[in-house]
Design a protein around this motif. Structure first.
Motif, mmCIF file in Angstrom:
data_model
loop_
_atom_site.group_PDB
_atom_site.id
_atom_site.type_symbol
_atom_site.label_atom_id
_atom_site.label_comp_id
_atom_site.label_asym_id
_atom_site.label_seq_id
_atom_site.Cartn_x
_atom_site.Cartn_y
_atom_site.Cartn_z
ATOM 1 N N CYS A 176 0.850 -1.509 -0.039
ATOM 2 C CA CYS A 176 -0.022 0.481 -0.079
ATOM 3 C C CYS A 176 0.945 1.300 0.169
ATOM 4 O O CYS A 176 1.911 1.412 0.862
ATOM 5 N N CYS B 246 0.294 3.290 3.617
ATOM 6 C CA CYS B 246 0.381 2.740 5.153
ATOM 7 C C CYS B 246 1.272 2.178 4.723
ATOM 8 O O CYS B 246 2.116 1.358 5.830
ATOM 9 N N HIS C 242 -6.064 -5.329 6.291
ATOM 10 C CA HIS C 242 -5.690 -4.126 5.780
ATOM 11 C C HIS C 242 -6.265 -2.593 5.669
ATOM 12 O O HIS C 242 -5.675 -2.196 6.199
ATOM 13 N N HIS D 232 -4.528 0.040 8.135
ATOM 14 C CA HIS D 232 -4.036 1.219 7.456
ATOM 15 C C HIS D 232 -5.323 2.274 7.559
ATOM 16 O O HIS D 232 -4.415 3.393 8.070
HETATM 17 ZN ZN ZN Z 1 -3.096 1.205 3.640
#
Ligand code: ZN
Ligand code: ACO
Length: 226
Positions: free
Chosen positions: A21, A24, A39, A43
């Motif tokens: 990602c 994050c 996630h 996140h």
């Molecule tokens: Zn993320």
């Protein structure tokens, strides 16, 4: 025909491969529902923890083109100490530290690196100490060991038995995964050395790292030798 095959293979890799990602930094597999769920949670929590809205009173101890370093003291207003705690928890979580309390919370100074996108991307917790045990390079001297002195040797294996003078202990140092290798940890430590003890500049020998991780050792070795 060959083109078609290639297309199918590429699509498969995109779907099943790991994704990082870009906000994050979590590595996860997007097609796995469990991973996706984890996630989403991570996140949101991470971004909430490191988001910096700006404070009424900020103790700016260093400024750079790409950010600034704020110092948070234990007696500061709640909005400041809460943010320091939130970021420290993110760091502890990544370091695998179980307990979230500090050894001497009333004396700990937290340095936060805030970038131009208003995110806290670096955190360093420093505490006053009197002495420290220098971490030794790992020599091969386990050969002639008796069982009796195993415990003593085991300690000697990682640390010197002679306490050395130190003034400032670094109990945590953490940089957001997507902001590493930009000198943020270096600048946090340089700032600690010039601001930790009022009116004096600490040498590299006067600071000590507690329980460094492999990343921490590589960084500390580089920092202390330059
Ligand atoms: Zn993320
Ligand atoms: N591998 C090899 N060398 C490294 C590494 C690494 N992972 N990290 C830093 N260095 C060395 C490099 O020589 C680097 O210079 P270069 O980028 O020009 O080659 C030099 O140290 C300076 O690095 P910085 O950019 O200042 O360090 P960074 O901001 O990336 O932060 C840190 C380093 C804090 C260790 C970061 O990787 C991190 O947060 N890791 C996860 C948490 C952690 O392990 N923290 C240390 C715990 S120990 C403790 O808290 C007491």
């Amino acid at each position: 025909k060959q083109d078609n095959d290639q297309l199918i293979i590429d699509a498969g890799q995109k779907q099943f491969g790991a994704t990082t990602c870009s906000s994050c930094g979590m590595v996860y597999s997007a097609d796995n529902p469990e991973d996706n769920f984890q996630h989403t949670q991570f996140h949101q929590h991470l971004l909430d923890s490191i988001r910096f809205v700006g404070w009424k009173k900020e103790r700016v101890v260093a400024e750079f083109w790409d950010g600034k370093i704020l110092l948070v003291m234990p007696d500061d207003p709640k909005y400041a100490t809460k943010k320091a705690d939130d970021v420290r928890r993110v760091a502890d979580n990544e370091l695998g530290f179980q307990q979230v309390t500090l050894s001497r919370p009333t004396q700990a100074k937290t340095y936060l690196f805030v970038n131009t996108e208003r995110m806290v991307v670096g955190c360093l917790v420093a505490e006053p100490i009197r002495q420290a045990y220098r971490v030794l390079e790992q020599p091969d001297r386990h050969k002639d060991m008796t069982k009796d002195d195993f415990m003593e040797r085991h300690r000697a294996w990682c640390c010197s038995t002679v306490p050395e003078q130190a003034l400032c202990g670094i109990s945590r140092i953490w940089v957001f995964s997507l902001a590493r290798r930009q000198g943020i940890a270096t600048r946090l430590l340089d700032t600690v050395r010039s601001t930790f003890t009022y009116g004096s500049h600490l040498t590299k020998e006067e600071i000590a790292f507690s329980d460094p991780t492999p990343d921490g050792k590589l960084f500390a070795t580089k920092y202390c030798n330059t």
